[in-house]
Design a protein around this motif. Sequence first.
Motif, mmCIF file in Angstrom:
data_model
loop_
_atom_site.group_PDB
_atom_site.id
_atom_site.type_symbol
_atom_site.label_atom_id
_atom_site.label_comp_id
_atom_site.label_asym_id
_atom_site.label_seq_id
_atom_site.Cartn_x
_atom_site.Cartn_y
_atom_site.Cartn_z
ATOM 1 N N ARG A 31 0.832 -1.201 0.000
ATOM 2 C CA ARG A 31 0.000 0.000 0.000
ATOM 3 C C ARG A 31 0.868 1.253 0.000
ATOM 4 O O ARG A 31 1.876 1.322 0.712
ATOM 5 C CB ARG A 31 -0.912 0.024 1.230
ATOM 6 N N ALA A 32 0.461 2.256 -0.811
ATOM 7 C CA ALA A 32 1.194 3.530 -0.872
ATOM 8 C C ALA A 32 0.209 4.667 -1.104
ATOM 9 O O ALA A 32 -0.729 4.542 -1.903
ATOM 10 C CB ALA A 32 2.227 3.501 -1.993
ATOM 11 N N ASN A 33 0.431 5.776 -0.415
ATOM 12 C CA ASN A 33 -0.335 6.991 -0.669
ATOM 13 C C ASN A 33 0.251 7.705 -1.875
ATOM 14 O O ASN A 33 1.468 7.718 -2.080
ATOM 15 C CB ASN A 33 -0.286 7.919 0.548
ATOM 16 N N LEU A 34 -0.616 8.321 -2.668
ATOM 17 C CA LEU A 34 -0.172 9.025 -3.869
ATOM 18 C C LEU A 34 -0.046 10.532 -3.657
ATOM 19 O O LEU A 34 0.687 11.190 -4.384
ATOM 20 C CB LEU A 34 -1.140 8.742 -5.023
ATOM 21 N N ASN A 35 -0.757 11.083 -2.677
ATOM 22 C CA ASN A 35 -0.710 12.528 -2.438
ATOM 23 C C ASN A 35 -0.440 12.857 -0.974
ATOM 24 O O ASN A 35 -0.721 13.970 -0.510
ATOM 25 C CB ASN A 35 -2.020 13.178 -2.877
ATOM 26 N N ALA A 36 0.087 11.883 -0.233
ATOM 27 C CA ALA A 36 0.326 12.067 1.196
ATOM 28 C C ALA A 36 1.548 11.253 1.604
ATOM 29 O O ALA A 36 2.001 10.381 0.859
ATOM 30 C CB ALA A 36 -0.905 11.634 1.994
ATOM 31 N N GLY A 66 -10.301 5.908 6.823
ATOM 32 C CA GLY A 66 -10.844 5.550 8.125
ATOM 33 C C GLY A 66 -11.547 4.219 8.173
ATOM 34 O O GLY A 66 -12.082 3.840 9.221
ATOM 35 N N SER A 67 -11.585 3.482 7.072
ATOM 36 C CA SER A 67 -12.231 2.179 7.054
ATOM 37 C C SER A 67 -11.257 1.101 7.536
ATOM 38 O O SER A 67 -10.057 1.336 7.676
ATOM 39 C CB SER A 67 -12.738 1.857 5.647
ATOM 40 N N SER A 68 -11.758 -0.096 7.755
ATOM 41 C CA SER A 68 -10.959 -1.177 8.338
ATOM 42 C C SER A 68 -10.082 -1.873 7.301
ATOM 43 O O SER A 68 -10.404 -1.911 6.115
ATOM 44 C CB SER A 68 -11.884 -2.213 8.975
ATOM 45 N N PHE A 69 -8.997 -2.459 7.770
ATOM 46 C CA PHE A 69 -8.118 -3.342 7.021
ATOM 47 C C PHE A 69 -7.353 -2.602 5.907
ATOM 48 O O PHE A 69 -7.675 -1.493 5.521
ATOM 49 C CB PHE A 69 -8.879 -4.532 6.417
ATOM 50 N N ALA A 70 -6.321 -3.231 5.387
ATOM 51 C CA ALA A 70 -5.509 -2.707 4.280
ATOM 52 C C ALA A 70 -5.021 -1.293 4.547
ATOM 53 O O ALA A 70 -4.976 -0.459 3.637
ATOM 54 C CB ALA A 70 -6.298 -2.761 2.966
ATOM 55 N N ASN A 71 -4.658 -1.014 5.788
ATOM 56 C CA ASN A 71 -4.276 0.342 6.171
ATOM 57 C C ASN A 71 -2.807 0.492 6.528
ATOM 58 O O ASN A 71 -2.364 1.585 6.897
ATOM 59 C CB ASN A 71 -5.109 0.797 7.376
ATOM 60 N N LEU A 72 -2.022 -0.570 6.428
ATOM 61 C CA LEU A 72 -0.613 -0.512 6.808
ATOM 62 C C LEU A 72 0.238 -0.079 5.620
ATOM 63 O O LEU A 72 -0.054 -0.436 4.479
ATOM 64 C CB LEU A 72 -0.148 -1.874 7.323
ATOM 65 N N PRO A 73 1.319 0.685 5.843
ATOM 66 C CA PRO A 73 2.122 1.189 4.725
ATOM 67 C C PRO A 73 3.119 0.158 4.207
ATOM 68 O O PRO A 73 3.562 -0.740 4.925
ATOM 69 C CB PRO A 73 2.863 2.379 5.346
ATOM 70 N N ALA A 105 2.827 -5.346 3.476
ATOM 71 C CA ALA A 105 2.174 -5.627 4.753
ATOM 72 C C ALA A 105 1.423 -6.955 4.685
ATOM 73 O O ALA A 105 1.115 -7.473 3.600
ATOM 74 C CB ALA A 105 1.214 -4.506 5.119
ATOM 75 N N LEU A 106 1.111 -7.470 5.863
ATOM 76 C CA LEU A 106 0.412 -8.747 5.975
ATOM 77 C C LEU A 106 -1.076 -8.527 6.187
ATOM 78 O O LEU A 106 -1.495 -7.597 6.892
ATOM 79 C CB LEU A 106 0.973 -9.561 7.151
ATOM 80 N N GLY A 107 -1.858 -9.399 5.586
ATOM 81 C CA GLY A 107 -3.284 -9.452 5.868
ATOM 82 C C GLY A 107 -3.525 -10.443 6.989
ATOM 83 O O GLY A 107 -3.326 -10.143 8.161
ATOM 84 N N ASN A 166 -13.604 -5.897 -3.728
ATOM 85 C CA ASN A 166 -12.586 -4.894 -3.397
ATOM 86 C C ASN A 166 -11.750 -5.407 -2.234
ATOM 87 O O ASN A 166 -12.255 -6.073 -1.334
ATOM 88 C CB ASN A 166 -13.241 -3.572 -3.025
ATOM 89 N N TYR A 167 -10.454 -5.079 -2.253
ATOM 90 C CA TYR A 167 -9.600 -5.546 -1.161
ATOM 91 C C TYR A 167 -9.760 -4.663 0.077
ATOM 92 O O TYR A 167 -9.933 -5.163 1.181
ATOM 93 C CB TYR A 167 -8.134 -5.575 -1.606
ATOM 94 N N SER A 168 -9.682 -3.350 -0.083
ATOM 95 C CA SER A 168 -9.987 -2.473 1.046
ATOM 96 C C SER A 168 -11.495 -2.521 1.289
ATOM 97 O O SER A 168 -12.260 -2.959 0.431
ATOM 98 C CB SER A 168 -9.522 -1.042 0.764
#
Length: 355
Positions: free
Chosen positions: A50-55, A65-72, A75-77, A155-157
């Motif tokens: 996972r990577a932010n494009l503008n942050a 603010g939703s659950s899961f797939a939030n680690l930079p 990352a592990l699921g 969707n994964y997220s």
Amino acid sequence: MKAITNTKYVKNLFFLALMLFSATAVVAQEEEEESKPKFSFSGSVDAYYRANLNAPNGEDAQAPGSSFANLPGFALGMANVIGAYEGEKVGFVADLVFGPRGTDAIFASPMYSSTGNIVNQLYAYWNVSDAVTLTFGNFNTFLGYEVISPVANFNYSTSYLFSYGPFSHTGLKADFALSDDFSLMLAVMNPTDLTEFNPTGQYAWGAQLGYSGQYLNLLIDNGSYEVDFTGGFDLSDTFFLGLNAAYFDGDEDDGVGSFAGLAVYPQLATSDTFSIGLRGEYFAETDSFGAVGGSDADGDASVFAVTLTGSATIGDLIIKPELRLDSASEEVFIDNDGNPIGGLSSFVLAAVYSF
């Protein structure tokens, strides 16, 4: 000659009876084998990038603010292991989870966190008749379009509606097949998120009315309630449209806010091994509910999130590239210069293996 004929006649009857007995025994044995409970073992593993494009990424990385797939970064699921014993009348399911996604899914086992509880679901069931099934134990929620397992989500997220509804319940539910099209479920359960035991002495009540794959759900939980619609339609052989709408009214005495939202899930299969899908979601909260990450002076906030996901199947492996844009009514994110902004764009590449 007559005596010889009679003897042959008796022998023929004996052999015929023996053949009939043998055939009956074989059929009975086959039926017995078919009726014996069957044990199955299944599950999945998933990991992602996972990577932010503008942050910022790395230590200062933010996520929706939703659950899961939030680690930079990489990352592990979770690893999901499901053992099930299915009989004609009775059976059980033991669903265990390991890893960050699993820990989030069970809220780090709030009642027994020190024991490293890994139970996602644990229940026994009884098929009372062809039309009635009783389930006792811990089972994933009946509300919402999305689920905990990444195998069953396109969707994964995940959406805000999924993230802020209940994940699982512990209690007793009864499923009724009213007809070929109609179904009904009634449940009595511990309060939401109290999945290991009930320290309050209070209970939640649930109901679901289904018609041809469309479901209207209700959860009443100690001064709060949630009404949820989940469904979908095959608009063609290759195009599916999923829908989820929900309203949650929190308990004002406990200072819990409310939310309402709508999510649509158009999905197109371009081949036997590749599909592309979009999730468009609008989520609004009141009384500082806390999902968006910030609110106005009245405690109100909203977010519009669009997620575009590809799904490529390679045997039992699914590769999911995903672009997501969250646009909030408040400046709840920061850009690369540390300035507050209202939108976050991000990219996720996930691998999900099921067995």
